[in-house]
Design an enzyme around this catalytic site. Structure first.
Site, PDB file in Angstrom:
ATOM      1  CB  THR A  15      33.807  44.424  32.564  1.00  0.00           C
ATOM      2  OG1 THR A  15      35.139  43.961  32.772  1.00  0.00           O
ATOM      3  CG2 THR A  15      33.832  45.590  31.587  1.00  0.00           C
ATOM      4  CB  SER A  58      34.723  37.382  37.115  1.00  0.00           C
ATOM      5  OG  SER A  58      35.571  37.540  35.998  1.00  0.00           O
ATOM      6  CB  THR A  91      33.988  38.414  30.338  1.00  0.00           C
ATOM      7  OG1 THR A  91      35.094  39.327  30.320  1.00  0.00           O
ATOM      8  CG2 THR A  91      32.700  39.144  30.012  1.00  0.00           C
ATOM      9  CG  ASP A  92      38.848  38.393  33.835  1.00  0.00           C
ATOM     10  OD1 ASP A  92      38.713  38.833  32.680  1.00  0.00           O
ATOM     11  OD2 ASP A  92      39.565  38.937  34.696  1.00  0.00           O
TER      12      ASP A  92
END
Length: 353
Positions: A15, A58, A91-92
């Site tokens: 992101t 990610s 961030t996943d």
């Protein structure tokens, strides 16, 4: 005049690196150089170099992508070319990537993972501030002195988390990351890094002993070539156990070399799946972790079918404080290193219980 610390920024997308897409959304597109250029004043803190490893969301990262970044950090550190590193990504899977890096790196230089919850086209995009805080953390003299003790860190919203403890607790909130049991190890206030805790990293020493502490390149160049695909199955109310039975019945176990069970409560499964769990545990490592993502499993309280006592008697290994996502990665690396069985492997899991 004191020379500024040399910090390498290695980018994997996410992101923080999004650009405008073709259909009204956003897509990965910014390079490491783009991210660094978007942070005013960064040059006052450190001499920053930028490398783009990948530009993906990610959820599309693989274990080997993260291990390749670890190998590059190790290469730069061994050459004396850097004093610290920052890894940017989505961030996943950030808590997983940070934990992987924490397992294979030796702490010679501080390594900080960061990203963003809001993309660059959003109002109040958090990416530049997070990157600034991450570089400040990696450049901090106390963090650099204690880098082996602290391990890999995750920095977002001026909060510093240890890789072993951090978890993403919301899919959309800007304050999505927390260390729910141990709490953060530090905060950034004004222009200072303030450490307030030290993570328990006994697992790292046991992991190094079990695997022989290979250099990060060994994880990606074929030196450690064991199977490493681990199934992740979460138990739920009324779960029939069909996938467990199918895994046990298939001669090749669908290509999986291990299983992590996301157990209920303190480490439980439905009573009717335990025979299939035991069949699997006779064929491959089966690790139990808490599906609630936080806290230690029980070891000796309940003794009904499917309880933590019963499962241990059937050969299931307790993941202790690790949530299923991190237990899966630890087991995957132990499998790749040919160290998933025996006393050395048990000593790793024992440190987490």
């Amino acid at each position: 005049m004191t020379e500024k610390p040399r910090i390498a920024v290695l980018a994997l997308g996410g992101t923080i690196a999004m650009v405008k897409g073709d259909g009204g959304g956003v897509k990965p597109g910014l390079t490491a150089a783009d991210l660094v250029a978007a942070v005013p004043g960064l040059e006052r803190i450190a001499t920053v170099t930028a490398e783009t490893a990948k530009v993906v969301g990610s959820s599309d990262l693989r274990i080997d992508d993260v291990l390749a970044v670890a190998a590059r950090i190790d290469e730069l550190a061994a050459a004396g070319a850097i004093d610290g590193a920052v890894v940017t990504q989505g961030t996943d899977t950030m808590e997983e990537s940070a934990f992987l890096l924490d397992l294979v790196l030796d702490g010679r230089v501080p390594v900080v993972v960061t990203g963003a919850m809001r993309n660059p086209l959003s109002v109040s995009h958090d990416g530049p501030g997070n990157l600034l805080a991450a570089v400040m953390t990696a450049a901090d003299p106390v963090v650099r002195r204690r880098s082996a003790e602290l391990g890999v860190l995750v920095v977002l919203l001026d909060t510093i988390h240890a890789a072993i403890d951090v978890a993403k607790a919301s899919p959309h909130r800007i304050d999505a990351f927390h260390s729910m049991v141990a709490g953060p190890v530090g905060v950034l206030v004004e222009d200072r890094v303030r450490l307030v805790g030290t993570p328990n990293r006994d697992h790292k020493r046991a992991f190094d002993a079990a695997t022989g502490h290979p250099r990060p390149t060994a994880w990606t160049d074929g030196t450690l070539a064991g199977p490493d695909d681990v199934a992740l199955l979460t138990m739920g109310l009324g779960e029939s156990g069909g996938m467990l039975a199918a895994l046990a019945d298939d001669p090749a176990h669908f290509g999986y070399a291990g299983v992590v069970l996301g157990g209920m409560g303190g480490g439980h499964t439905p009573a009717w799946v335990v025979e299939d769990v035991e069949r699997l545990a006779r064929r491959m490592p089966v690790v139990l972790a808490a599906r609630i993502q936080s806290g230690y499993l029980l070891k000796a309280t309940y003794e009904r079918l499917g309880s933590e006592i019963d499962l241990a008697n059937r050969g299931v290994v307790s993941g202790g404080r690790l949530p299923p996502l991190k237990a899966r990665l630890l087991l995957a690396l132990l499998l790749r290193a040919g160290a998933a069985d025996g006393a050395a492997a048990r000593s790793v899991w024992d440190t987490l219980n």
